[in-house]
Design a protein around this motif. Sequence first.
Motif, PDB file in Angstrom:
ATOM      1  N   PHE A  28      13.915  53.628  33.694  1.00  0.00           N
ATOM      2  CA  PHE A  28      13.602  53.498  32.189  1.00  0.00           C
ATOM      3  C   PHE A  28      14.829  52.912  31.399  1.00  0.00           C
ATOM      4  CE2 PHE A  28      10.765  57.043  33.114  1.00  0.00           C
ATOM      5  CZ  PHE A  28       9.566  56.785  32.137  1.00  0.00           C
ATOM      6  N   SER A  29      15.957  52.965  32.174  1.00  0.00           N
ATOM      7  CA  SER A  29      17.141  52.303  31.262  1.00  0.00           C
ATOM      8  C   SER A  29      17.023  50.681  31.644  1.00  0.00           C
ATOM      9  CB  SER A  29      18.449  52.459  32.159  1.00  0.00           C
ATOM     10  OG  SER A  29      19.482  52.348  31.409  1.00  0.00           O
ATOM     11  N   ASP A  30      16.160  50.162  32.644  1.00  0.00           N
ATOM     12  CA  ASP A  30      16.204  48.707  32.818  1.00  0.00           C
ATOM     13  C   ASP A  30      14.818  48.394  32.128  1.00  0.00           C
ATOM     14  OD1 ASP A  30      18.296  48.673  34.250  1.00  0.00           O
ATOM     15  OD2 ASP A  30      17.213  48.793  36.278  1.00  0.00           O
ATOM     16  N   SER A  31      13.940  49.099  31.547  1.00  0.00           N
ATOM     17  CA  SER A  31      12.546  48.734  30.809  1.00  0.00           C
ATOM     18  C   SER A  31      13.176  48.484  29.267  1.00  0.00           C
ATOM     19  CB  SER A  31      11.727  49.784  30.974  1.00  0.00           C
ATOM     20  OG  SER A  31      10.552  49.697  30.291  1.00  0.00           O
ATOM     21  N   SER A  32      12.093  47.547  28.670  1.00  0.00           N
ATOM     22  CA  SER A  32      12.200  47.137  27.329  1.00  0.00           C
ATOM     23  C   SER A  32      10.931  47.905  26.584  1.00  0.00           C
ATOM     24  CB  SER A  32      12.175  45.795  27.206  1.00  0.00           C
ATOM     25  OG  SER A  32      10.915  45.157  27.572  1.00  0.00           O
ATOM     26  N   GLY A  33      10.279  48.839  27.312  1.00  0.00           N
ATOM     27  CA  GLY A  33       9.338  49.337  26.532  1.00  0.00           C
ATOM     28  C   GLY A  33       8.889  50.507  27.029  1.00  0.00           C
ATOM     29  N   TYR A  34       7.645  51.157  26.692  1.00  0.00           N
ATOM     30  CA  TYR A  34       6.938  52.262  27.354  1.00  0.00           C
ATOM     31  C   TYR A  34       6.588  52.256  28.748  1.00  0.00           C
ATOM     32  CZ  TYR A  34       7.318  54.820  22.999  1.00  0.00           C
ATOM     33  OH  TYR A  34       8.021  55.440  21.848  1.00  0.00           O
ATOM     34  N   LEU A  35       6.512  53.244  29.490  1.00  0.00           N
ATOM     35  CA  LEU A  35       5.959  53.070  30.909  1.00  0.00           C
ATOM     36  C   LEU A  35       5.314  54.525  31.178  1.00  0.00           C
ATOM     37  CD1 LEU A  35       9.296  52.423  32.979  1.00  0.00           C
ATOM     38  CD2 LEU A  35       7.452  50.827  32.079  1.00  0.00           C
ATOM     39  N   SER A  36       4.266  54.313  32.020  1.00  0.00           N
ATOM     40  CA  SER A  36       3.490  55.607  32.363  1.00  0.00           C
ATOM     41  C   SER A  36       3.990  56.225  33.441  1.00  0.00           C
ATOM     42  CB  SER A  36       2.052  55.340  32.433  1.00  0.00           C
ATOM     43  OG  SER A  36       1.823  54.648  33.716  1.00  0.00           O
ATOM     44  N   ALA A  37       3.518  57.577  33.684  1.00  0.00           N
ATOM     45  CA  ALA A  37       3.990  58.051  34.956  1.00  0.00           C
ATOM     46  C   ALA A  37       3.612  57.348  36.385  1.00  0.00           C
ATOM     47  CB  ALA A  37       3.310  59.573  35.043  1.00  0.00           C
ATOM     48  N   ARG A  38       2.514  56.806  36.141  1.00  0.00           N
ATOM     49  CA  ARG A  38       1.741  55.765  37.154  1.00  0.00           C
ATOM     50  C   ARG A  38       2.809  54.647  37.519  1.00  0.00           C
ATOM     51  NH1 ARG A  38      -2.850  56.091  39.253  1.00  0.00           N
ATOM     52  NH2 ARG A  38      -3.537  57.115  37.350  1.00  0.00           N
ATOM     53  N   ASP A  39       3.332  53.971  36.338  1.00  0.00           N
ATOM     54  CA  ASP A  39       4.280  52.999  36.525  1.00  0.00           C
ATOM     55  C   ASP A  39       5.487  53.404  37.348  1.00  0.00           C
ATOM     56  OD1 ASP A  39       2.762  51.459  34.826  1.00  0.00           O
ATOM     57  OD2 ASP A  39       3.663  51.964  32.942  1.00  0.00           O
ATOM     58  N   VAL A  40       5.989  54.619  37.025  1.00  0.00           N
ATOM     59  CA  VAL A  40       7.310  55.217  37.565  1.00  0.00           C
ATOM     60  C   VAL A  40       6.896  55.509  39.128  1.00  0.00           C
ATOM     61  CG1 VAL A  40       8.740  57.156  37.622  1.00  0.00           C
ATOM     62  CG2 VAL A  40       8.187  56.026  35.464  1.00  0.00           C
ATOM     63  N   LEU A  41       5.759  56.080  39.344  1.00  0.00           N
ATOM     64  CA  LEU A  41       5.552  56.274  40.752  1.00  0.00           C
ATOM     65  C   LEU A  41       5.200  55.038  41.648  1.00  0.00           C
ATOM     66  CD1 LEU A  41       4.634  58.605  42.843  1.00  0.00           C
ATOM     67  CD2 LEU A  41       2.383  58.094  42.270  1.00  0.00           C
ATOM     68  N   THR A  42       4.758  54.134  40.865  1.00  0.00           N
ATOM     69  CA  THR A  42       4.445  52.631  41.653  1.00  0.00           C
ATOM     70  C   THR A  42       5.802  52.222  41.956  1.00  0.00           C
ATOM     71  OG1 THR A  42       2.342  52.190  40.449  1.00  0.00           O
ATOM     72  CG2 THR A  42       3.417  50.532  41.474  1.00  0.00           C
ATOM     73  N   GLN A  43       6.849  52.228  41.037  1.00  0.00           N
ATOM     74  CA  GLN A  43       8.308  51.850  41.273  1.00  0.00           C
ATOM     75  C   GLN A  43       8.946  52.359  42.473  1.00  0.00           C
ATOM     76  OE1 GLN A  43      10.462  50.146  38.189  1.00  0.00           O
ATOM     77  NE2 GLN A  43       8.618  50.130  36.734  1.00  0.00           N
ATOM     78  N   LEU A  44       8.712  53.870  42.608  1.00  0.00           N
ATOM     79  CA  LEU A  44       9.473  54.681  43.474  1.00  0.00           C
ATOM     80  C   LEU A  44       8.987  54.944  44.780  1.00  0.00           C
ATOM     81  CD1 LEU A  44      11.081  57.297  41.120  1.00  0.00           C
ATOM     82  CD2 LEU A  44      11.983  55.353  42.088  1.00  0.00           C
ATOM     83  N   GLN A  45       7.608  54.629  44.860  1.00  0.00           N
ATOM     84  CA  GLN A  45       6.681  54.935  46.097  1.00  0.00           C
ATOM     85  C   GLN A  45       7.550  54.495  47.426  1.00  0.00           C
ATOM     86  OE1 GLN A  45       2.522  54.006  45.364  1.00  0.00           O
ATOM     87  NE2 GLN A  45       2.295  56.199  45.506  1.00  0.00           N
ATOM     88  N   SER A  46       8.028  53.111  47.300  1.00  0.00           N
ATOM     89  CA  SER A  46       8.575  52.808  48.569  1.00  0.00           C
ATOM     90  C   SER A  46       9.698  53.497  49.032  1.00  0.00           C
ATOM     91  CB  SER A  46       8.856  51.163  48.396  1.00  0.00           C
ATOM     92  OG  SER A  46       9.940  51.036  47.288  1.00  0.00           O
ATOM     93  N   SER A  47      10.655  53.943  48.025  1.00  0.00           N
ATOM     94  CA  SER A  47      12.035  54.673  48.340  1.00  0.00           C
ATOM     95  C   SER A  47      11.604  56.107  48.647  1.00  0.00           C
ATOM     96  CB  SER A  47      12.791  54.713  47.231  1.00  0.00           C
ATOM     97  OG  SER A  47      12.937  53.312  47.032  1.00  0.00           O
ATOM     98  N   TYR A  48      10.494  56.961  48.258  1.00  0.00           N
ATOM     99  CA  TYR A  48      10.113  58.270  48.499  1.00  0.00           C
ATOM    100  C   TYR A  48       8.758  58.275  48.796  1.00  0.00           C
ATOM    101  CZ  TYR A  48      14.329  58.626  45.435  1.00  0.00           C
ATOM    102  OH  TYR A  48      15.611  58.508  45.000  1.00  0.00           O
ATOM    103  N   ASP A  49       8.595  58.569  50.126  1.00  0.00           N
ATOM    104  CA  ASP A  49       7.215  58.491  50.941  1.00  0.00           C
ATOM    105  C   ASP A  49       6.382  59.666  50.253  1.00  0.00           C
ATOM    106  OD1 ASP A  49       8.025  56.361  52.437  1.00  0.00           O
ATOM    107  OD2 ASP A  49       8.307  57.727  54.133  1.00  0.00           O
ATOM    108  N   ARG A  50       6.711  60.797  49.952  1.00  0.00           N
ATOM    109  CA  ARG A  50       6.086  61.882  49.476  1.00  0.00           C
ATOM    110  C   ARG A  50       6.022  62.228  48.255  1.00  0.00           C
ATOM    111  NH1 ARG A  50       4.643  64.774  54.615  1.00  0.00           N
ATOM    112  NH2 ARG A  50       5.304  66.987  53.953  1.00  0.00           N
ATOM    113  N   LEU A  51       6.543  61.340  47.353  1.00  0.00           N
ATOM    114  CA  LEU A  51       6.469  61.537  45.915  1.00  0.00           C
ATOM    115  C   LEU A  51       5.127  61.667  45.275  1.00  0.00           C
ATOM    116  CD1 LEU A  51       8.641  61.677  43.655  1.00  0.00           C
ATOM    117  CD2 LEU A  51       8.421  59.062  43.522  1.00  0.00           C
ATOM    118  N   SER A  52       5.359  62.877  44.353  1.00  0.00           N
ATOM    119  CA  SER A  52       4.017  63.112  43.806  1.00  0.00           C
ATOM    120  C   SER A  52       4.059  62.885  42.266  1.00  0.00           C
ATOM    121  CB  SER A  52       3.594  64.450  44.114  1.00  0.00           C
ATOM    122  OG  SER A  52       4.434  65.349  43.386  1.00  0.00           O
TER     123      SER A  52
END
Length: 134
Positions: A28-52
Motif C-alpha cells: 500500500f505504501s508503494d501504491s498510488s491508488g486503491y487496491l482490492s484484497a485480490r490485488d494484495v493476495l496476487t502480489q503476496l502469493q509467491s512469498s506466502y504459499d498458503r496465504l488466504s
Amino acid sequence: MNAGEALRLLKQEGYKQTDKREDILEIFSDSSGYLSARDVLTQLQSSYDRLSFDTIYRNLSLFVQLGILEETELDGEKHYQMRCEGEHHHHLICKKCGKTEMVDLCPMEILGSSKHFVITGHKFEIYGYCQNCQ
C-alpha cells in the motif's frame, strides 16, 4: 502515512509486527491508488504459499480500524489505500486502475450546515476513468 508509521502505530496499539503485515503495508505504501484484497493476495502469493483471503481481509480490516487504511467500494468490492495525510480533501477515483487524484474543493462548504443536525464526518468521492484508462 507510510509503512514505517503504520508499523509503529500497530506496535503502539499492542499488535504484533509480522512479515505478512509488513509486506501488506509496503504494497500500500508503494501504491498510488486503491487496491482490492485480490490485488494484495496476487502480489503476496509467491512469498506466502498458503496465504488466504481470510488473512488478507482480517489484516485490511484491522488497518482500517486503526486508521492506517482508507476504504471505498468500487463495483461492489471493497478497495483500500493508505490514509491520506495533510489538509482535508476528497478524491477522484479511477474505476479501472484505482488511481486517485486529490480534490481540494469540499462539497460541505457549498452545502453548509444544519441547525438541527450535527455533522460528525463525511466522505465525498467521484468515480470515473483516469487519462491512462479512458
